[in-house]
Design an enzyme around this catalytic site. Structure first.
Site, PDB file in Angstrom:
ATOM      1  CG  HIS A   1      -1.718   1.237   1.407  1.00 38.77           C
ATOM      2  ND1 HIS A   1      -3.037   1.338   1.036  1.00 38.77           N
ATOM      3  CD2 HIS A   1      -1.387   2.460   1.918  1.00 38.77           C
ATOM      4  CE1 HIS A   1      -3.484   2.561   1.301  1.00 38.77           C
ATOM      5  NE2 HIS A   1      -2.501   3.253   1.843  1.00 38.77           N
ATOM      6  CD  GLU A   2       1.827   3.556   3.620  1.00 41.81           C
ATOM      7  OE1 GLU A   2       2.151   4.636   3.081  1.00 41.81           O
ATOM      8  OE2 GLU A   2       0.743   3.393   4.214  1.00 41.81           O
TER       9      GLU A   2
ATOM     10  CG  HIS B   1       0.505   6.270  -0.698  1.00 44.48           C
ATOM     11  ND1 HIS B   1      -0.590   6.801  -1.347  1.00 44.48           N
ATOM     12  CD2 HIS B   1       0.005   5.654   0.410  1.00 44.48           C
ATOM     13  CE1 HIS B   1      -1.689   6.528  -0.669  1.00 44.48           C
ATOM     14  NE2 HIS B   1      -1.355   5.827   0.400  1.00 44.48           N
TER      15      HIS B   1
END
Length: 444
Positions: A21-22, A25
């Site tokens: 998920h990170e 980003h």
């Protein structure tokens, strides 16, 4: 030992999902030139870290989330230079906003102009903030595509697997032959001569091809005589049954029992026959994946909408000993316990069956992470996306009216609301963790 292994696998799966998920980003942020001082998985004390270039990569002690830190997340206030604070604040809320704004500029260095998050075009900010949730969506899509196409989905066919001998009126038809007593009526299917192995082909002359067709026709027929056409050993025959009207569970479009906010089964008055279709796994073509996956995603958003109501049932289960809704929310502790239960119990099949269940659990978790993070509230990713889109609307309206560019939307002003949302999320997490410890959801 297997129980512990299941928990370990769940923790690893959750950690990997958070890390990816990170990365969702991080990659676009670096691609667009934003300086990212930190990439961290977890919260609390740092367990391990290493610097690569201008970014510190690390793992923290509490694996309940993660973050990347980008410089310039919030724009400076009007008339204020980046990285400076007002000489006076009008209240505690203003101080909190100023402090958050200051922190977003703490690591700004000479030459960072143009590399701050708020300075990016709107579409780039949206891509960065949606990168994390989209990564979770992709993980879920990959997992469920494999499950749907290689393993299949459980489908109830119109071939009869069992026929009740009698009907327990007090238990809404739930009765086995060994439980029959003299005051229980014979099950309508049994009285009509329906046998295991029969394949129902029509109800009242209308062809049926799925168990949903069969169930819907029987329920809607209520207590009127019912013509059941079956194929038995290659021979078609029509049997006449007299259904009994009972309070039966309501099913969702995907075949699951519907429950209310407290986790109790929703019922309706409907016709009951007393026969059960056979279940088999059917591999799905790749063309069926969008519909199946879309249905699961819709169910996930439906669950999020009902969370405030369902938390009432969780609280009752935690503090008053009520029954937990098996399809209700649970914490990472609950996910770990379920994974341990699946890994250690023989009722879930062999190692392959258990692996499919664990992968399905991980896929569902990533669906929840996607849906949850798209909620348009700070501090979630969706809150930043909402701020960027609102900025696009304001700038577009200004252009249409020939007005000056209004500048970036100051999402920092929404931080008091963000703190309230964060407190609510923390309270929800604590409740779910406590409930999962004292009265967990059990699959066995």
């Amino acid at each position: 030992m297997l129980y512990v292994l299941g928990i370990v696998l769940a923790v690893l799966g959750i950690g990997l999902s958070i890390a990816l998920h990170e990365i969702g980003h991080l990659v676009p942020a670096k691609k667009f030139g934003v300086r990212v001082p930190q990439y961290m998985v977890g919260f609390g004390p740092t367990v391990w870290s290493r610097r690569r270039g201008e970014t510190e990569y690390g793992v923290k002690a509490i694996p309940l989330g993660g973050y990347i830190r980008m410089i310039g997340m919030f724009p400076p206030a009007k008339g204020q230079a980046p990285g400076t604070m007002r000489t006076a604040s009008t209240g505690r809320v203003s101080q909190l906003v100023d402090e958050a704004r200051q922190q977003s500029f703490e690591e700004v260095q000479p030459g960072d102009d143009g590399r701050m998050f708020y300075q990016l075009p709107i579409w780039k900010r949206v891509v960065i903030m949606m990168g994390g949730p989209v990564m979770n969506l992709v993980i879920a899509l990959v997992l469920f595509t494999g499950i749907f196409t290689l393993n299949g989905v459980a489908v109830t066919t119109t071939t009869i697997s069992s026929v009740n001998e009698c009907v327990d009126i007090q238990q809404s038809g739930r009765s086995a032959a060994s439980e029959c007593t003299s005051d229980m009526p014979v099950a309508p299917a049994n009285a009509a001569g329906v046998k295991p192995g029969d394949t129902i082909t029509a109800i009242n002359g209308t062809p049926v091809s799925t168990w949903d067709d069969v169930r819907g026709s029987i329920r809607a027929n209520l207590d009127k005589p019912l013509a059941v056409t079956v194929d038995r050993d290659g021979t078609s025959r029509t049997l006449t049954a007299d259904p009994i009207v009972l309070d039966l569970p309501v099913y969702t479009p995907d075949g699951r029992v519907e429950r209310d906010a407290k986790g109790e089964i929703v019922t309706e008055r409907a016709g009951f026959l007393g026969a059960t279709g056979s279940q088999e796994m059917q591999k799905q073509p790749i063309t069926a994946v969008p519909g199946l996956f879309g249905g699961m995603l819709g169910d996930t958003y439906g669950l999020l909408v009902k969370i405030p109501q369902k938390l009432v049932g969780v609280a009752e289960a935690a503090f008053a000993g009520g029954e937990r809704d098996p399809e209700g929310p649970m914490s990472v502790v609950g996910v770990g316990r379920v994974a341990g239960e699946v890994a250690s119990s023989d009722i879930f099949g062999d190692a392959r069956d258990k692996s499919i269940l664990l992968l399905s659990l991980l896929g569902s978790l990533n669906l929840v992470l996607f849906a949850f993070n798209t909620i348009p509230l700070l501090p979630l990713d969706g809150g930043h996306v909402a701020g960027a889109l609102w900025e696009a609307v304001k700038k577009g309206w200004a252009r249409v009216r020939g007005l000056p560019d209004p500048g970036p939307v100051d999402v920092a002003k929404a931080l008091p609301l963000a703190y309230g949302v964060a407190i609510a999320f923390i309270a929800m997490t604590l409740l779910l963790v406590y409930a999962d410890l004292v009265n967990p959801i059990r699959l066995t």
